[in-house]
Design a protein around this motif. Structure first.
Motif, short mmCIF file in Angstrom:
data_model
loop_
_atom_site.label_atom_id
_atom_site.label_comp_id
_atom_site.label_asym_id
_atom_site.label_seq_id
_atom_site.Cartn_x
_atom_site.Cartn_y
_atom_site.Cartn_z
N LEU A 89 16.45 19.78 8.02
CA LEU A 89 17.92 20.33 8.39
C LEU A 89 17.92 21.00 9.49
N ASP A 90 18.37 20.11 10.61
CA ASP A 90 18.78 20.55 12.05
C ASP A 90 20.21 21.19 12.03
N GLU A 91 19.98 22.11 12.86
CA GLU A 91 21.33 22.92 13.18
C GLU A 91 21.78 23.48 11.98
N ILE A 92 20.89 24.07 11.24
CA ILE A 92 21.46 24.63 9.97
C ILE A 92 22.54 25.80 10.13
N GLY A 93 22.68 26.38 11.47
CA GLY A 93 23.52 27.33 11.74
C GLY A 93 24.84 27.05 11.35
N GLU A 94 25.06 25.55 11.53
CA GLU A 94 26.51 24.99 11.33
C GLU A 94 26.93 24.75 10.01
N ILE A 95 26.15 25.13 9.02
CA ILE A 95 26.67 24.96 7.57
C ILE A 95 27.65 26.05 7.26
N PRO A 96 28.94 25.50 6.54
CA PRO A 96 29.67 26.43 6.11
C PRO A 96 29.49 27.26 5.36
N PRO A 97 30.07 28.65 5.09
CA PRO A 97 29.75 29.60 3.99
C PRO A 97 29.59 28.94 2.77
N PRO A 98 30.66 28.11 2.13
CA PRO A 98 30.71 27.67 0.53
C PRO A 98 29.25 26.86 0.50
N ARG A 142 9.76 19.89 0.63
CA ARG A 142 9.37 20.93 1.45
C ARG A 142 10.65 21.05 2.71
N ILE A 143 11.09 22.32 2.80
CA ILE A 143 12.30 22.49 3.74
C ILE A 143 11.77 22.85 4.97
N ILE A 144 12.05 22.19 6.23
CA ILE A 144 12.15 22.63 7.70
C ILE A 144 13.46 22.72 8.21
N THR A 145 13.92 23.74 8.84
CA THR A 145 15.02 23.99 9.63
C THR A 145 14.85 24.22 10.63
N ALA A 146 16.20 24.14 11.63
CA ALA A 146 15.96 24.24 13.15
C ALA A 146 17.49 24.61 13.39
N THR A 147 17.36 25.23 14.60
CA THR A 147 18.69 25.53 15.05
C THR A 147 18.64 26.13 16.57
N HIS A 148 19.61 25.91 17.50
CA HIS A 148 19.57 26.43 18.71
C HIS A 148 20.18 27.73 18.69
N ARG A 149 20.91 28.24 17.53
CA ARG A 149 21.57 29.35 17.73
C ARG A 149 20.72 30.70 17.27
N LEU A 162 24.16 35.62 13.69
CA LEU A 162 25.11 35.13 12.80
C LEU A 162 24.87 35.88 11.45
N VAL A 163 23.91 36.33 11.09
CA VAL A 163 24.12 37.29 9.78
C VAL A 163 24.62 38.42 10.19
N ASN A 164 24.30 39.17 11.23
CA ASN A 164 24.94 40.52 11.63
C ASN A 164 26.45 40.23 11.71
N GLU A 165 26.78 39.11 12.19
CA GLU A 165 28.28 38.75 12.38
C GLU A 165 29.09 38.13 11.17
N GLY A 166 28.09 38.30 10.00
CA GLY A 166 28.87 37.83 8.95
C GLY A 166 29.14 36.35 8.56
N LYS A 167 28.52 35.52 9.54
CA LYS A 167 28.74 34.24 9.46
C LYS A 167 27.57 33.20 8.75
N PHE A 168 26.45 33.96 8.45
CA PHE A 168 25.40 33.36 7.66
C PHE A 168 24.77 34.31 6.50
N ARG A 169 24.31 33.80 5.41
CA ARG A 169 24.21 34.57 4.45
C ARG A 169 22.70 35.21 4.66
N GLU A 170 22.49 36.48 4.32
CA GLU A 170 21.21 37.20 4.68
C GLU A 170 20.37 36.60 3.90
N ASP A 171 20.61 36.60 2.43
CA ASP A 171 19.60 35.90 1.50
C ASP A 171 19.13 34.64 1.75
#
Length: 626
Positions: free
Chosen positions: A410-419, A447-454, A459-468
């Motif tokens: 899953l590339d650019e995982i940081g782009e997944i919306p909250p829902p 097996r899950i491999i993720t990647a992001t440039h962000r 994003l977690v601190n800003e509330g845009k990505f779930r901490e869990d």
């Protein structure tokens, strides 16, 4: 106080007649006067004429990092003494550029009146006989006072200069003490010689530390089965691989140039830079020999236990990344890859898959940033027939199900919306997926491999990505360095792509140099794009290095810049075909001609003399028809 040993009348007589009784003068000053006269230096010059602009002054200091790094602390101490004595202390590079000045404010202001400032070039060729320029020319300490100076610009000054050398005797620059004639001190020359000696000891210590860092950075390569040398910038061998150590006696006492006698020839020189200050430490030099060794073997990754899908190169930064991949590849741990766009994160993910027990299963790559939000659920989880209007007749198997018994990237995982983050977390926890429109759960073995440039933490601190979800994915983080942090890999990457695409391309050394100096914001992807365009263009008329450099500069918006400012005026002539040039361009053309003459046609050296990027220099050669 020291008085000048030469009257102004005697100076005028020499300038007008070219000869008089010079027996009272130091022989080095006599020789310098004749050199200055032969070089047509203007004895009535009232101020320095060549001063580096801010950009090129900074580049000049960076080029002389060793001198500045070693002399800087001592110059501060000498500067305090100079202030107390009504003097100023200067550090000058081998080209005669003043890199730093310390001293009393009123003396510095007086020096400004003749352009005796940081960035000015105070060589014999510019202002005639003077302590700085003559010490550089003669490579020995000298005192020049009052009318002993060739040009009147310095007639009110007394100056003492001493050369600064490295441990091999190479001239690195000079240290100078200058003051108005009335404040001259009889021990000026002795003081500057002593201070220069102390700086030389500091340089010697600094170079030893650089050699240690060079060895530490390249120690892994010394166990290579390929013949290679580790050399410092002076060409001294500080390390060698096993074949060299076994076959060449006394290798540690040699220089790079000694090895052709043993059948070894340089094939590829990889620069090694300090991780702390960016200083060029030396080179890792790959060799071939006359006994039929495979010349291409240096381009092959030596890591038998981990097969990398791309080109590993030789940089330590990327070798560390591969070292981190090796232990995690055989496991099922989730891997989180962090790196800038274009650094090859998907190649890293695919290499992990290919070195895992799942290598015979599917490898499915998904760019989360390229999927519209409204389609993401169906794309990832799939759907059954009739799930929604427009659904395929037989439904669609989502990416999770496609990757079953394999790896999902899953590339650019940081782009997944909250829902979708909630749904993704549930799938990762339960290892089951339910297609849209179905009530049947499908078990997953993936097996899950993720990647992001962000920065996911941000994003977690800003509330845009779930901490869990972050902690579910951030099990084994891997950092992929950008290309600017692994520039020594560029020749390897070029060869890899050219062989992969069957591009028959060769690159001149000046082109490779340009590729090394460019900052590559688009990383490896940008390099590949540049290579592809160069390949297309090389099928036509663009074959000369100067054409390639001009194209590279234009594509990457490298603007030409004037290396120096000058007070010299150039008369314009309507009959001259160069009359269409602006005054600024005419000055630049004259400076380039002068640099080419001094370097005997060596373009690389000429560009360095002007502090001009090599690509810009080639571009200007074409424009000025030099």
């Amino acid at each position: 106080m020291t008085e000048t040993t030469l009257s102004f009348q005697a100076w005028k007589q020499f300038m007008s007649e070219g000869a008089f009784d010079l027996s009272r003068l130091n022989q080095r000053i006599v020789e310098s006067w004749y050199r200055s006269r032969t070089a047509d230096v203007n004895p009535y010059l009232e101020k320095g004429k060549q001063i580096l602009t801010d950009e090129f002054f900074l580049a000049q200091k960076e080029k002389n990092f060793l001198l500045m790094n070693s002399a800087g602390p001592h110059l501060s101490k000498i500067g305090q003494f100079a202030r107390d004595m009504g003097m100023m202390a200067l550090v000058i590079d081998p080209e005669g550029y003043v890199l730093s000045i310390k001293g009393r404010e009123d003396v510095l202001n007086q020096a400004k009146e003749i352009n005796f400032v940081e960035g000015v070039r105070w060589s014999e060729g510019e202002v005639g006989t003077n302590a700085i320029g003559t010490a550089l020319q003669a490579e020995e300490a000298i005192l020049v006072t009052g009318t002993e100076h060739y040009s009147i610009a310095s007639h009110q000054w007394s100056c003492a200069a001493a050369p600064i050398r490295d441990q091999s005797g190479k001239l690195l620059g000079v240290l100078d003490l200058s003051c108005p004639v009335e404040r001259a001190h009889p021990y000026m020359l002795g003081m500057v010689v002593s201070a220069a000696y102390i700086i030389e000891q500091e340089i010697s210590l600094c170079l030893r530390n650089f050699d240690k860092e060079l060895i530490n950075q390249t120690i892994d390569f010394m166990e290579s089965i390929q013949p290679l040398l580790i050399c410092n910038t002076a060409g001294d061998v500080v390390g060698a691989s096993k074949p060299i150590r076994l076959q060449v006696p006394n290798w540690s006492c040699m220089k790079e140039g000694h090895f052709p006698a043993y059948g070894y020839h340089s094939q590829l020189r990889i620069p090694v830079f300090s991780k702390t200050n960016g200083f060029l430490l030396g080179y890792c030099i790959h060799l071939n020999n006359d006994k039929g060794k495979n010349a291409d073997s240096v381009y092959v990754s030596k890591r038998k236990e981990f097969e990398f899908k791309g080109e590993a190169g030789v940089s330590l930064s990327f070798q560390r990344t591969l070292d981190e991949l090796k232990p995690v590849a055989p496991t099922d741990a989730s891997v989180y890859i962090l790196g800038e766009t274009g650094t090859g994160k998907e190649v890293i993910a695919q290499s992990i898959h290919e070195n895992s027990p799942r290598k015979n299963g599917p490898f499915i790559a998904v760019n989360c940033g390229a999927i519209p939000k409204e389609l993401m659920e169906s794309e990832l989880f799939g759907y059954v027939e009739g799930a929604f209007t427009g659904a395929r007749r037989q439904g669609y198997k989502g990416k999770f199900e496609q990757a079953n018994r394999g790896t999902l990237f899953l590339d650019e995982i940081g782009e997944i919306p909250p829902p979708m983050q909630v749904a993704l977390l549930r799938v990762l926890q339960e290892r089951k997926v339910t297609p849209i429109g179905s009530h049947k759960e499908i078990p997953l073995d993936i097996r899950i491999i993720t990647a992001t440039h962000r920065d996911l933490r941000q994003l977690v601190n800003e509330g845009k990505f779930r901490e869990d979800l972050f902690y579910r994915l951030h099990v084994y983080p891997i950092y992929v360095p950008p290309l600017r942090e692994r520039k020594e890999d560029i020749p390897h990457i070029i060869q890899f792509f050219c062989e992969k695409n069957q591009w028959d391309m060769t690159f001149a050394p000046e082109v490779i140099d340009w590729l090394h100096t460019y900052h590559w914001p688009g990383n490896i992807r940008e390099l590949l794009n540049v290579l592809e365009r160069l390949y297309i263009l090389s099928q036509g008329e663009m074959k000369e290095p100067s054409q390639v450099l001009q194209w590279l500069a234009s594509q990457n918006r490298v603007e030409p810049a004037l290396a120096v400012t000058t007070t010299k005026e150039i008369p314009e002539s309507a009959a001259d075909p160069a009359a269409a040039l602006s005054a600024r361009e005419k000055i630049q053309k004259e400076l380039m001609i002068d640099a080419l003459q001094k370097s005997k046609g060596n373009v690389t050296l000429a560009a360095k003399l002007l502090g001009m990027p090599r690509s810009t220099f080639y571009k200007k050669i074409q424009k000025f028809q030099l």
